[in-house]
Motif scaffolding. Structure first.
Motif, PDB file in Angstrom:
ATOM      1  N   SER A 274       0.837  -1.194   0.000  1.00  0.00           N
ATOM      2  CA  SER A 274       0.000   0.000   0.000  1.00  0.00           C
ATOM      3  C   SER A 274       0.873   1.245   0.000  1.00  0.00           C
ATOM      4  CB  SER A 274      -0.919  -0.004   1.220  1.00  0.00           C
ATOM      5  OG  SER A 274      -0.148   0.040   2.404  1.00  0.00           O
ATOM      6  N   LEU A 275       0.227   2.371  -0.110  1.00  0.00           N
ATOM      7  CA  LEU A 275       0.908   3.655  -0.030  1.00  0.00           C
ATOM      8  C   LEU A 275       0.506   4.339   1.263  1.00  0.00           C
ATOM      9  CD1 LEU A 275       0.398   4.994  -3.658  1.00  0.00           C
ATOM     10  CD2 LEU A 275       2.471   4.022  -2.688  1.00  0.00           C
ATOM     11  N   SER A 276       1.431   5.092   1.801  1.00  0.00           N
ATOM     12  CA  SER A 276       1.170   5.892   2.988  1.00  0.00           C
ATOM     13  C   SER A 276       1.806   7.251   2.745  1.00  0.00           C
ATOM     14  CB  SER A 276       1.805   5.218   4.202  1.00  0.00           C
ATOM     15  OG  SER A 276       1.645   6.017   5.351  1.00  0.00           O
ATOM     16  N   ASN A 277       1.280   8.270   3.373  1.00  0.00           N
ATOM     17  CA  ASN A 277       1.949   9.557   3.205  1.00  0.00           C
ATOM     18  C   ASN A 277       1.945  10.347   4.490  1.00  0.00           C
ATOM     19  OD1 ASN A 277      -0.483  11.010   3.429  1.00  0.00           O
ATOM     20  ND2 ASN A 277      -0.210  12.080   1.518  1.00  0.00           N
ATOM     21  N   ASP A 278       2.927  11.219   4.561  1.00  0.00           N
ATOM     22  CA  ASP A 278       2.944  12.213   5.619  1.00  0.00           C
ATOM     23  C   ASP A 278       2.946  13.560   4.912  1.00  0.00           C
ATOM     24  OD1 ASP A 278       5.543  12.677   4.748  1.00  0.00           O
ATOM     25  OD2 ASP A 278       6.465  11.550   6.371  1.00  0.00           O
ATOM     26  N   GLU A 279       3.267  14.602   5.606  1.00  0.00           N
ATOM     27  CA  GLU A 279       3.194  15.911   4.973  1.00  0.00           C
ATOM     28  C   GLU A 279       4.223  16.107   3.866  1.00  0.00           C
ATOM     29  OE1 GLU A 279       3.623  17.441   8.737  1.00  0.00           O
ATOM     30  OE2 GLU A 279       1.622  16.683   9.165  1.00  0.00           O
ATOM     31  N   GLU A 280       5.303  15.330   3.876  1.00  0.00           N
ATOM     32  CA  GLU A 280       6.394  15.579   2.944  1.00  0.00           C
ATOM     33  C   GLU A 280       6.538  14.560   1.827  1.00  0.00           C
ATOM     34  OE1 GLU A 280      10.018  16.214   5.045  1.00  0.00           O
ATOM     35  OE2 GLU A 280       9.060  17.479   6.544  1.00  0.00           O
ATOM     36  N   ALA A 281       6.070  13.344   2.022  1.00  0.00           N
ATOM     37  CA  ALA A 281       6.354  12.312   1.031  1.00  0.00           C
ATOM     38  C   ALA A 281       5.315  11.200   1.060  1.00  0.00           C
ATOM     39  CB  ALA A 281       7.733  11.710   1.297  1.00  0.00           C
ATOM     40  N   VAL A 282       5.318  10.403  -0.004  1.00  0.00           N
ATOM     41  CA  VAL A 282       4.502   9.201  -0.097  1.00  0.00           C
ATOM     42  C   VAL A 282       5.456   8.015   0.015  1.00  0.00           C
ATOM     43  CG1 VAL A 282       3.002   7.831  -1.584  1.00  0.00           C
ATOM     44  CG2 VAL A 282       2.768  10.309  -1.545  1.00  0.00           C
ATOM     45  N   ALA A 283       5.078   7.010   0.799  1.00  0.00           N
ATOM     46  CA  ALA A 283       5.918   5.829   0.984  1.00  0.00           C
ATOM     47  C   ALA A 283       5.173   4.594   0.502  1.00  0.00           C
ATOM     48  CB  ALA A 283       6.285   5.666   2.456  1.00  0.00           C
ATOM     49  N   LEU A 284       5.892   3.688  -0.127  1.00  0.00           N
ATOM     50  CA  LEU A 284       5.352   2.385  -0.511  1.00  0.00           C
ATOM     51  C   LEU A 284       5.634   1.438   0.643  1.00  0.00           C
ATOM     52  CD1 LEU A 284       4.165   0.533  -2.765  1.00  0.00           C
ATOM     53  CD2 LEU A 284       6.528  -0.001  -3.343  1.00  0.00           C
ATOM     54  N   LEU A 285       4.579   0.858   1.195  1.00  0.00           N
ATOM     55  CA  LEU A 285       4.710  -0.075   2.315  1.00  0.00           C
ATOM     56  C   LEU A 285       4.436  -1.483   1.822  1.00  0.00           C
ATOM     57  CD1 LEU A 285       2.658   1.955   4.939  1.00  0.00           C
ATOM     58  CD2 LEU A 285       5.123   1.970   4.600  1.00  0.00           C
ATOM     59  N   ALA A 286       5.331  -2.389   2.144  1.00  0.00           N
ATOM     60  CA  ALA A 286       5.158  -3.776   1.722  1.00  0.00           C
ATOM     61  C   ALA A 286       5.332  -4.695   2.927  1.00  0.00           C
ATOM     62  CB  ALA A 286       6.176  -4.131   0.637  1.00  0.00           C
ATOM     63  N   ASN A 287       4.317  -5.499   3.176  1.00  0.00           N
ATOM     64  CA  ASN A 287       4.366  -6.520   4.211  1.00  0.00           C
ATOM     65  C   ASN A 287       4.252  -7.847   3.475  1.00  0.00           C
ATOM     66  OD1 ASN A 287       4.156  -8.169   6.396  1.00  0.00           O
ATOM     67  ND2 ASN A 287       2.250  -7.298   7.151  1.00  0.00           N
ATOM     68  N   ILE A 288       5.382  -8.546   3.341  1.00  0.00           N
ATOM     69  CA  ILE A 288       5.443  -9.754   2.529  1.00  0.00           C
ATOM     70  C   ILE A 288       5.945 -10.914   3.390  1.00  0.00           C
ATOM     71  CG2 ILE A 288       6.425 -10.803   0.448  1.00  0.00           C
ATOM     72  CD1 ILE A 288       6.894  -7.877  -0.540  1.00  0.00           C
ATOM     73  N   PRO A 289       5.042 -11.831   3.758  1.00  0.00           N
ATOM     74  CA  PRO A 289       5.475 -12.979   4.554  1.00  0.00           C
ATOM     75  C   PRO A 289       6.435 -13.862   3.752  1.00  0.00           C
ATOM     76  CG  PRO A 289       3.085 -12.731   4.621  1.00  0.00           C
ATOM     77  CD  PRO A 289       3.598 -11.806   3.563  1.00  0.00           C
ATOM     78  N   VAL A 290       7.587 -14.157   4.344  1.00  0.00           N
ATOM     79  CA  VAL A 290       8.615 -14.974   3.697  1.00  0.00           C
ATOM     80  C   VAL A 290       8.587 -16.363   4.317  1.00  0.00           C
ATOM     81  CG1 VAL A 290      11.094 -15.238   3.284  1.00  0.00           C
ATOM     82  CG2 VAL A 290      10.050 -12.959   3.249  1.00  0.00           C
ATOM     83  N   ARG A 291       8.411 -17.374   3.470  1.00  0.00           N
ATOM     84  CA  ARG A 291       8.402 -18.766   3.956  1.00  0.00           C
ATOM     85  C   ARG A 291       9.822 -19.270   4.152  1.00  0.00           C
ATOM     86  NH1 ARG A 291       3.856 -20.398  -0.283  1.00  0.00           N
ATOM     87  NH2 ARG A 291       2.040 -19.814   0.949  1.00  0.00           N
ATOM     88  N   ARG A 292      10.683 -18.992   3.159  1.00  0.00           N
ATOM     89  CA  ARG A 292      12.089 -19.405   3.272  1.00  0.00           C
ATOM     90  C   ARG A 292      12.906 -18.687   2.213  1.00  0.00           C
ATOM     91  NH1 ARG A 292      14.287 -23.246  -0.266  1.00  0.00           N
ATOM     92  NH2 ARG A 292      12.841 -23.778  -1.915  1.00  0.00           N
ATOM     93  N   ILE A 293      14.204 -18.581   2.496  1.00  0.00           N
ATOM     94  CA  ILE A 293      15.151 -18.053   1.520  1.00  0.00           C
ATOM     95  C   ILE A 293      15.579 -19.229   0.651  1.00  0.00           C
ATOM     96  CG2 ILE A 293      17.375 -16.910   1.197  1.00  0.00           C
ATOM     97  CD1 ILE A 293      15.303 -15.184   2.648  1.00  0.00           C
ATOM     98  N   LYS A 294      15.623 -19.029  -0.644  1.00  0.00           N
ATOM     99  CA  LYS A 294      16.012 -20.112  -1.544  1.00  0.00           C
ATOM    100  C   LYS A 294      17.506 -20.400  -1.379  1.00  0.00           C
ATOM    101  CE  LYS A 294      12.384 -19.435  -4.909  1.00  0.00           C
ATOM    102  NZ  LYS A 294      12.017 -19.146  -6.305  1.00  0.00           N
ATOM    103  N   PRO A 295      17.873 -21.675  -1.283  1.00  0.00           N
ATOM    104  CA  PRO A 295      19.276 -22.046  -1.053  1.00  0.00           C
ATOM    105  C   PRO A 295      20.228 -21.530  -2.138  1.00  0.00           C
ATOM    106  CG  PRO A 295      17.840 -23.955  -0.839  1.00  0.00           C
ATOM    107  CD  PRO A 295      17.007 -22.826  -1.337  1.00  0.00           C
TER     108      PRO A 295
END
Length: 97
Positions: free
Chosen positions: A65-86
């Motif tokens: 999603s996007l979030s903003n404050d008075e100065e900027a817009v931020a892209l927020l990502a919440n991505i559940p990671v199952r595992r790092i590939k070997p």
């Protein structure tokens, strides 16, 4: 995308007026940033493609999603990671697992 927003703001303990206000705020942030829902979906798909090269992720529970404050817009990502590939781990990291 809408599912992620609904999950984020769908808390039943909030009065319906507050929920509506929160949803409108998300719409206004996207509008102010000039990013349509279609573009957000393309961004989400590109992020999935890149991250999937390095790790297994839970695509159904991810939220972008996007979030903003008075100065900027931020892209927020919440991505559940199952595992790092070997294949992307160093030999030292592989031995620790």
């Amino acid at each position: 995308m809408l599912k992620a927003v609904m999950k984020l703001f769908g808390n039943k303990s909030k009065p319906s007026g507050q929920v509506a206000k929160d949803r409108l705020r998300v719409v206004l942030i996207h509008d102010r940033a000039g990013i349509s829902p279609e573009v957000m979906e393309h961004i989400k798909n590109d992020i999935i493609k890149v991250i999937s090269s390095y790790m297994d992720i839970d695509r159904h529970d991810m939220e972008i999603s996007l979030s903003n404050d008075e100065e900027a817009v931020a892209l927020l990502a919440n991505i559940p990671v199952r595992r790092i590939k070997p294949t992307v781990m160093s030999p030292h990291e592989q031995r620790r697992r």
